[in-house]
Design a protein around this motif. Structure first.
Motif, PDB file in Angstrom:
ATOM      1  N   TRP A   9     -10.165  -9.678   2.308  1.00 29.02           N
ATOM      2  CA  TRP A   9      -9.501 -10.989   2.218  1.00 29.02           C
ATOM      3  C   TRP A   9      -9.293 -11.598   3.600  1.00 29.02           C
ATOM      4  O   TRP A   9      -9.378 -12.805   3.757  1.00 29.02           O
TER       5      TRP A   9
ATOM      6  N   ASP B 121       5.283  -5.837   0.201  1.00 29.90           N
ATOM      7  CA  ASP B 121       4.108  -6.104  -0.631  1.00 29.90           C
ATOM      8  C   ASP B 121       4.615  -6.873  -1.840  1.00 29.90           C
ATOM      9  O   ASP B 121       5.088  -6.272  -2.801  1.00 29.90           O
TER      10      ASP B 121
ATOM     11  N   HIS C 141       5.831   0.127   0.529  1.00 27.36           N
ATOM     12  CA  HIS C 141       5.576  -1.259   0.185  1.00 27.36           C
ATOM     13  C   HIS C 141       6.827  -1.707  -0.539  1.00 27.36           C
ATOM     14  O   HIS C 141       7.079  -1.301  -1.680  1.00 27.36           O
TER      15      HIS C 141
HETATM   16  C1  RM4 Z   1      -1.704  -3.274  -5.616  1.00 24.42           C
HETATM   17  C2  RM4 Z   1      -1.067  -2.414  -4.549  1.00 24.42           C
HETATM   18  C3  RM4 Z   1      -1.625  -2.626  -3.198  1.00 24.42           C
HETATM   19  C4  RM4 Z   1      -1.840  -4.087  -2.907  1.00 24.42           C
HETATM   20  C5  RM4 Z   1      -2.598  -4.747  -4.013  1.00 24.42           C
HETATM   21  C6  RM4 Z   1      -2.835  -6.213  -3.745  1.00 24.42           C
HETATM   22  O1  RM4 Z   1      -0.948  -3.290  -6.769  1.00 24.42           O
HETATM   23  O2  RM4 Z   1       0.320  -2.630  -4.530  1.00 24.42           O
HETATM   24  O3  RM4 Z   1      -0.789  -2.104  -2.235  1.00 24.42           O
HETATM   25  O4  RM4 Z   1      -2.555  -4.149  -1.726  1.00 24.42           O
HETATM   26  O5  RM4 Z   1      -1.877  -4.609  -5.205  1.00 24.42           O
END
Ligand code: RM4
Ligand code: MN
Ligand code: MN
Length: 432
Positions: free
Chosen positions: A105, A329, A283
């Protein structure tokens, strides 16, 4: 072209003037209250000034659900604009000075240029995140049936190579960790062989592990469901721990708060990982039902506090190999992502600071004498202390805003970005 708008230090200082009398009053009052508990407020302000939590590059664009995404005005259209928004958040709160990138990304065309831009924004790079849960345009093999654990060696090869590329980019931009989360799993009973899938995953991870520099850490992120709904390969902290141990000392477990079954005791999981020296990082986000990716501290603030209670306990007891990375996150669907991340950064600092207010001697005495009520009351005494003045004073001393949301709104940042960043077709936040 005129320089892009930014919230200047002068503007923050000017806005702070309006709030400073009130803050002095609140701070002095709190200092007195804490003094009675023999807590020196200055030592707590220092703690608040030192905590750091990394911003997710994918969190500054508006997120979405699998039903729809409702884009907001002035969204960042690429990695440089994402960094610009991250630096705005950091200017206001001063505790979010690094960014975690998601590849592809945010794949930089030129790593050197990205590093320069980050430096100008006062930002550094935290863990790299690989992405083998989506197919990218032009990709040779599909991840529809898995990536690092796929039955086909060619798909595994491609997924391994992608992770190796993430390490390579990370080295160029000063990152010190790779986070691997895979969407691998199954939707139906019998669809995969549990044991063989995990063995293939481990084989792939061994190769990635070997490429991880000695000064780095490899984070394994577990998740019990989604996108796979019957089983996932790295389903829980136990599996994550076993894999981290299997791989070696550079491998650690990463705890995403939304990746557990409802009502699971996450603070206890955190404690276990600390004890066995495999807690790599977090996260942070919050959830009501699943991997909701809501704002940290917005749904279960007591849980967040209890997690930090474990972390601070480990910090104070100087547990070996304890140096967790804190990252957010989240997915912001109905708020201005900048405001959500500002609030989340503050909530992380709040939980951390409150955990430092726990009277640990009193807690131990209560535990040793079987005094359950006093044990709980000791935690609650810390949790119910309003530490807002400490957090605000810490931000002020570091050059940030006493009231970050107010300053952000008063600056007109979003409206200005909407003009500077006319929408481009086909730009998405990443997670849809
Ligand atoms: C997932 C996970 C990852 C994240 C992605 C976008 O559920 O939490 O850490 O990078 O999503
Ligand atoms: Mn995560
Ligand atoms: Mn997640």
């Amino acid at each position: 072209m005129p320089a892009n708008f930014e919230i200047s230090n002068d503007f923050i200082a000017e806005q702070n003037k309006k709030q400073s009398d009130q803050l002095v009053e609140d701070f002095d009052y709190l200092a007195g209250k804490l003094q009675r508990r023999t807590i020196d407020i200055e030592s707590i302000v220092d703690k608040a000034r030192n905590i750091r939590v990394a911003l997710p590059s994918w969190g500054v664009g508006t997120g979405g659900t699998r039903f729809a995404r409702f884009p907001g005005p002035g969204e960042p259209r690429g990695i440089y604009e994402k960094l610009e928004d991250c630096s705005t958040i950091n200017r206001l709160v001063r505790s979010t000075s690094s960014v975690s990138l998601h590849i592809p990304w945010d794949k930089p065309e030129n790593a050197g240029n990205l590093v320069n831009a980050a430096r100008q924004f006062g930002l550094a790079f935290d863990a790299m995140n690989s992405n083998t849960f989506q197919d990218q345009p032009g990709q040779k093999h599909s991840y529809k049936y898995g990536s690092l654990s796929h039955t086909d060696a060619a798909v595994r090869r491609q997924a391994i190579d992608h992770n190796l590329e993430c390490i390579k980019i990370g080295k160029k931009i000063g990152s010190k960790a790779l986070t691997v989360w895979v969407g691998d799993g199954s939707n139906f009973a019998g669809q995969t062989n549990f044991r063989n899938s995990l063995e293939r995953y481990l084989d792939s991870m061994r190769e990635i592990y070997a490429a991880v520099p000695d000064s780095w850490r490899l984070f394994i992120e577990h998740k019990f469901y989604e996108p796979a709904f019957y089983s996932t390969v790295i389903n829980d902290w136990g599996t994550s721990y076993l894999c981290a141990r299997e791989l070696g000392e550079k491998a650690f477990c990463l705890v995403d708060l939304g990746h557990h079954a409802p009502n699971v005791n996450i603070e206890q999981i955190v404690s276990r990982l600390i004890q066995f020296q495999k807690l790599g990082g977090f996260h942070f986000n919050d959830s009501k039902y699943g991997d909701d990716d809501l704002d940290a501290g917005s749904i279960k603030p007591f849980q967040l506090f209890l997690i930090f209670n474990e972390l601070v306990d480990a910090e104070l007891n100087k547990v070996a190999n304890f140096s967790p990375s804190y990252m957010l996150d989240q997915s912001h669907n109905v708020t201005d992502p900048i405001e959500s991340l500002v609030m989340s950064g503050i909530e992380i600092a709040r939980a951390y600071v409150q955990a430092h207010l726990v009277d640990r001697k009193k807690l131990l005495e209560a535990q040793n004498s079987g005094d359950a009520i006093m044990a709980l009351a000791t935690l609650k005494e810390a949790f119910t202390t309003d530490v807002s003045a400490i957090l605000a004073e810490a931000r002020r001393r570091s050059g940030g805003a006493i009231d970050p949301i107010q300053v952000y709104r008063a600056s007109g940042y979003r409206a200005k970005k909407a003009k500077e960043r006319p929408a481009r077709l086909g730009v998405s936040a990443g997670i849809i």
